[in-house]
Design a protein around this motif. Structure first.
Motif, PDB file in Angstrom:
ATOM      1  N   THR A   1       0.857  -1.201   0.000  1.00  0.00           N
ATOM      2  CA  THR A   1       0.000   0.000   0.000  1.00  0.00           C
ATOM      3  C   THR A   1       0.890   1.247   0.000  1.00  0.00           C
ATOM      4  O   THR A   1       2.024   1.166  -0.451  1.00  0.00           O
ATOM      5  CB  THR A   1      -0.914  -0.005   1.245  1.00  0.00           C
ATOM      6  N   ASP A   2       0.373   2.335   0.516  1.00  0.00           N
ATOM      7  CA  ASP A   2       1.189   3.553   0.631  1.00  0.00           C
ATOM      8  C   ASP A   2       2.371   3.237   1.564  1.00  0.00           C
ATOM      9  O   ASP A   2       2.174   2.994   2.763  1.00  0.00           O
ATOM     10  CB  ASP A   2       0.304   4.672   1.195  1.00  0.00           C
TER      11      ASP A   2
ATOM     12  N   ARG B   1       2.732   4.833   5.015  1.00  0.00           N
ATOM     13  CA  ARG B   1       1.754   4.581   6.085  1.00  0.00           C
ATOM     14  C   ARG B   1       2.199   3.363   6.890  1.00  0.00           C
ATOM     15  O   ARG B   1       1.908   2.224   6.522  1.00  0.00           O
ATOM     16  CB  ARG B   1       0.364   4.363   5.463  1.00  0.00           C
TER      17      ARG B   1
ATOM     18  N   CYS C   1      -1.206   4.690  -3.811  1.00  0.00           N
ATOM     19  CA  CYS C   1      -1.504   3.326  -3.354  1.00  0.00           C
ATOM     20  C   CYS C   1      -2.182   2.497  -4.456  1.00  0.00           C
ATOM     21  O   CYS C   1      -3.215   2.903  -5.002  1.00  0.00           O
ATOM     22  CB  CYS C   1      -2.410   3.404  -2.120  1.00  0.00           C
TER      23      CYS C   1
ATOM     24  N   VAL D   1      -3.696  -0.320  -4.141  1.00  0.00           N
ATOM     25  CA  VAL D   1      -5.003  -0.866  -3.729  1.00  0.00           C
ATOM     26  C   VAL D   1      -6.093   0.133  -4.120  1.00  0.00           C
ATOM     27  O   VAL D   1      -7.157  -0.252  -4.630  1.00  0.00           O
ATOM     28  CB  VAL D   1      -5.034  -1.143  -2.200  1.00  0.00           C
ATOM     29  N   PHE D   2      -5.791   1.393  -3.918  1.00  0.00           N
ATOM     30  CA  PHE D   2      -6.775   2.421  -4.281  1.00  0.00           C
ATOM     31  C   PHE D   2      -7.004   2.448  -5.802  1.00  0.00           C
ATOM     32  O   PHE D   2      -8.141   2.575  -6.260  1.00  0.00           O
ATOM     33  CB  PHE D   2      -6.323   3.796  -3.774  1.00  0.00           C
TER      34      PHE D   2
ATOM     35  N   ILE E   1     -13.216   5.858   0.660  1.00  0.00           N
ATOM     36  CA  ILE E   1     -11.828   5.456   0.950  1.00  0.00           C
ATOM     37  C   ILE E   1     -10.884   6.639   0.721  1.00  0.00           C
ATOM     38  O   ILE E   1      -9.994   6.916   1.525  1.00  0.00           O
ATOM     39  CB  ILE E   1     -11.419   4.240   0.076  1.00  0.00           C
TER      40      ILE E   1
ATOM     41  N   CYS F   1      -9.028   7.416   4.141  1.00  0.00           N
ATOM     42  CA  CYS F   1      -7.611   7.027   4.187  1.00  0.00           C
ATOM     43  C   CYS F   1      -6.749   8.211   4.604  1.00  0.00           C
ATOM     44  O   CYS F   1      -5.843   8.079   5.418  1.00  0.00           O
ATOM     45  CB  CYS F   1      -7.188   6.501   2.811  1.00  0.00           C
TER      46      CYS F   1
ATOM     47  N   ILE G   1      -9.835   4.812   7.888  1.00  0.00           N
ATOM     48  CA  ILE G   1      -9.965   3.414   7.457  1.00  0.00           C
ATOM     49  C   ILE G   1      -8.556   2.800   7.468  1.00  0.00           C
ATOM     50  O   ILE G   1      -7.570   3.471   7.112  1.00  0.00           O
ATOM     51  CB  ILE G   1     -10.620   3.298   6.051  1.00  0.00           C
ATOM     52  N   GLY G   2      -8.488   1.544   7.860  1.00  0.00           N
ATOM     53  CA  GLY G   2      -7.187   0.862   7.882  1.00  0.00           C
ATOM     54  C   GLY G   2      -6.966   0.098   6.590  1.00  0.00           C
ATOM     55  O   GLY G   2      -7.916  -0.221   5.867  1.00  0.00           O
ATOM     56  N   CYS G   3      -5.709  -0.220   6.321  1.00  0.00           N
ATOM     57  CA  CYS G   3      -5.384  -0.906   5.063  1.00  0.00           C
ATOM     58  C   CYS G   3      -5.969  -2.319   5.020  1.00  0.00           C
ATOM     59  O   CYS G   3      -6.362  -2.788   3.946  1.00  0.00           O
ATOM     60  CB  CYS G   3      -3.875  -0.955   4.866  1.00  0.00           C
TER      61      CYS G   3
ATOM     62  N   CYS H   1      -9.500  -1.950   4.025  1.00  0.00           N
ATOM     63  CA  CYS H   1      -9.543  -1.430   2.652  1.00  0.00           C
ATOM     64  C   CYS H   1      -9.270  -2.548   1.644  1.00  0.00           C
ATOM     65  O   CYS H   1      -9.951  -2.675   0.626  1.00  0.00           O
ATOM     66  CB  CYS H   1      -8.509  -0.317   2.530  1.00  0.00           C
TER      67      CYS H   1
HETATM   68  S1  SF4 Z   1      -6.381   2.634   3.367  1.00  0.00           S
HETATM   69 FE1  SF4 Z   1      -6.545   1.782   1.325  1.00  0.00          FE
HETATM   70  S2  SF4 Z   1      -6.007   3.449  -0.045  1.00  0.00           S
HETATM   71 FE2  SF4 Z   1      -5.274   3.995   1.998  1.00  0.00          FE
HETATM   72  S3  SF4 Z   1      -3.133   3.325   2.019  1.00  0.00           S
HETATM   73 FE3  SF4 Z   1      -4.402   1.694   2.914  1.00  0.00          FE
HETATM   74  S4  SF4 Z   1      -4.862   0.348   1.231  1.00  0.00           S
HETATM   75 FE4  SF4 Z   1      -4.145   2.265   0.359  1.00  0.00          FE
END
Ligand code: SF4
Length: 331
Positions: free
Chosen positions: A222-223, A226, A238, A240-241, A256, A260, A265-267, A270
């Motif tokens: 992910t990011d 983070r 990211c 995933v986004f 999201i 985010c 919201i947690g990864c 997500c």
């Molecule tokens: S919450 Fe989702 S969009 Fe944000 S860093 Fe985590 S995985 Fe990526």
């Protein structure tokens, strides 16, 4: 409805297809069928230029074909076949090679890339790759070839070979294919860095079980900034986004995007949301795949039938080509 022309596209037999194949090519293959007469070829001969072993060639061909069909390619109207099943392509390749300047071939970026990636196996087939590709296209009198922007130079080269052939033999028998620029989505793998690819093992297979899909999505990077759940993230960097944008409802994407950034919201959550949406999206594909798999010999029959239909077009073209060259006739 009358079709706008004939489309040709080929892909190497890479076995079970992944999300990158689906978003980058298969989806487009399916859509093109509505407007064009389509010829889709599994280019096993091309694969020989670089494969280390041919052990899985048969299995990879069938697995790829089944994924194409499960995704919506309609073999009743579209010709789906294996390149080596239509040997006329080798003959045409030889004739075209006589009008293909060697200097240009060795100058093409694809050749240079192949040499770079396979320095211990720089073979004659690599140099002739674009010529064989041209033979694939023109053998079926294709009007249109869908290519991403990075592939456009190769199509231009194919058009040059066609012009050289027609000029040299004073004929119009070969058709210059037109490029249909398609937006080829660059799909990153689960590592979030490289393009999704089987060889890098950063892929998500379309035919995986829902559980395997969840497991794979959980591994997604992910990011990188983070580190903790309480850190705000940046969806713009990211992967995933990026996937959510393709497979999730707009409302969820907006949520999201906002949450985010403030660690709302947690990864883990997500990713699970994405995995669920992806599984839902792939449900019909997977059901159809299971149906096709249950029909014994079905895929092989489709490929055999495709080869027969492709051969009919190919042989007609070759008769015209041989006449244009003025090759001695046989009785
Ligand atoms: S919450 Fe989702 S969009 Fe944000 S860093 Fe985590 S995985 Fe990526």
């Amino acid at each position: 409805m009358a079709k706008k022309g004939r489309v040709f596209s080929g892909a190497r037999p890479t076995g079970r297809q992944h999300l990158g194949n689906y978003l980058g090519a298969i989806q487009n293959y399916v859509a093109l069928q509505d407007d064009y007469e389509c010829v889709y070829c599994i280019v096993d001969v091309h694969a020989l230029t670089t494969v280390e072993t041919t052990e899985n060639l048969q299995e990879n061909t069938l697995e790829m074909a089944i994924d194409w069909l499960a995704a919506g390619i309609r073999p009743e109207e579209t010709i789906v076949f294996v390149q080596s099943h239509v040997p006329q392509v080798m003959e045409l390749h030889t004739y075209l090679s006589m009008v293909s300047p060697l200097g240009k071939l060795t100058d093409l970026p694809t050749f240079k890339d192949m040499v770079r990636y396979h320095p211990d196996n720089v073979n004659y087939g690599m140099v002739g790759y674009p010529v064989l590709m041209t033979a694939d296209i023109v053998l079926y009198k294709s009007d249109i070839v869908p290519v991403g922007i990075d592939q456009a130079p190769h199509l231009e080269f194919a058009r040059e070979i066609v012009r050289s052939f027609n000029y040299r033999y004073n004929t119009k028998v070969l058709i210059e294919p037109q490029v249909k620029h398609t937006e080829v989505l660059k799909v990153l793998g689960i590592d979030g860095k490289e393009k999704m690819s089987k060889s890098l093992n950063n892929h998500i297979e379309l035919a995986s079980t829902p559980e395997e899909t969840v497991k794979r999505v959980r591994e997604m990077v992910t990011d990188p900034a983070r580190m903790r759940r309480t850190d705000p993230g940046n969806p713009d960097v990211c992967n995933v986004f990026s996937m959510h944008k393709l497979f999730s409802a707009q409302e969820e994407v907006d949520m999201i995007n906002a949450e985010c950034r403030k660690a709302g919201i947690g990864c883990v959550d997500c990713k699970l949301r994405f995995a669920n949406n992806l599984n839902k999206h792939l449900e019909p594909f997977r059901a159809r795949r299971a149906e096709l798999e249950a029909k014994s010999n079905y895929i092989q029959d489709v490929l055999d039938d495709g080869a027969k239909r492709a051969q009919t077009i190919a042989e007609k073209t070759m008769e015209e080509v041989r006449d244009a060259i003025q090759l001695p006739r046989k009785k």
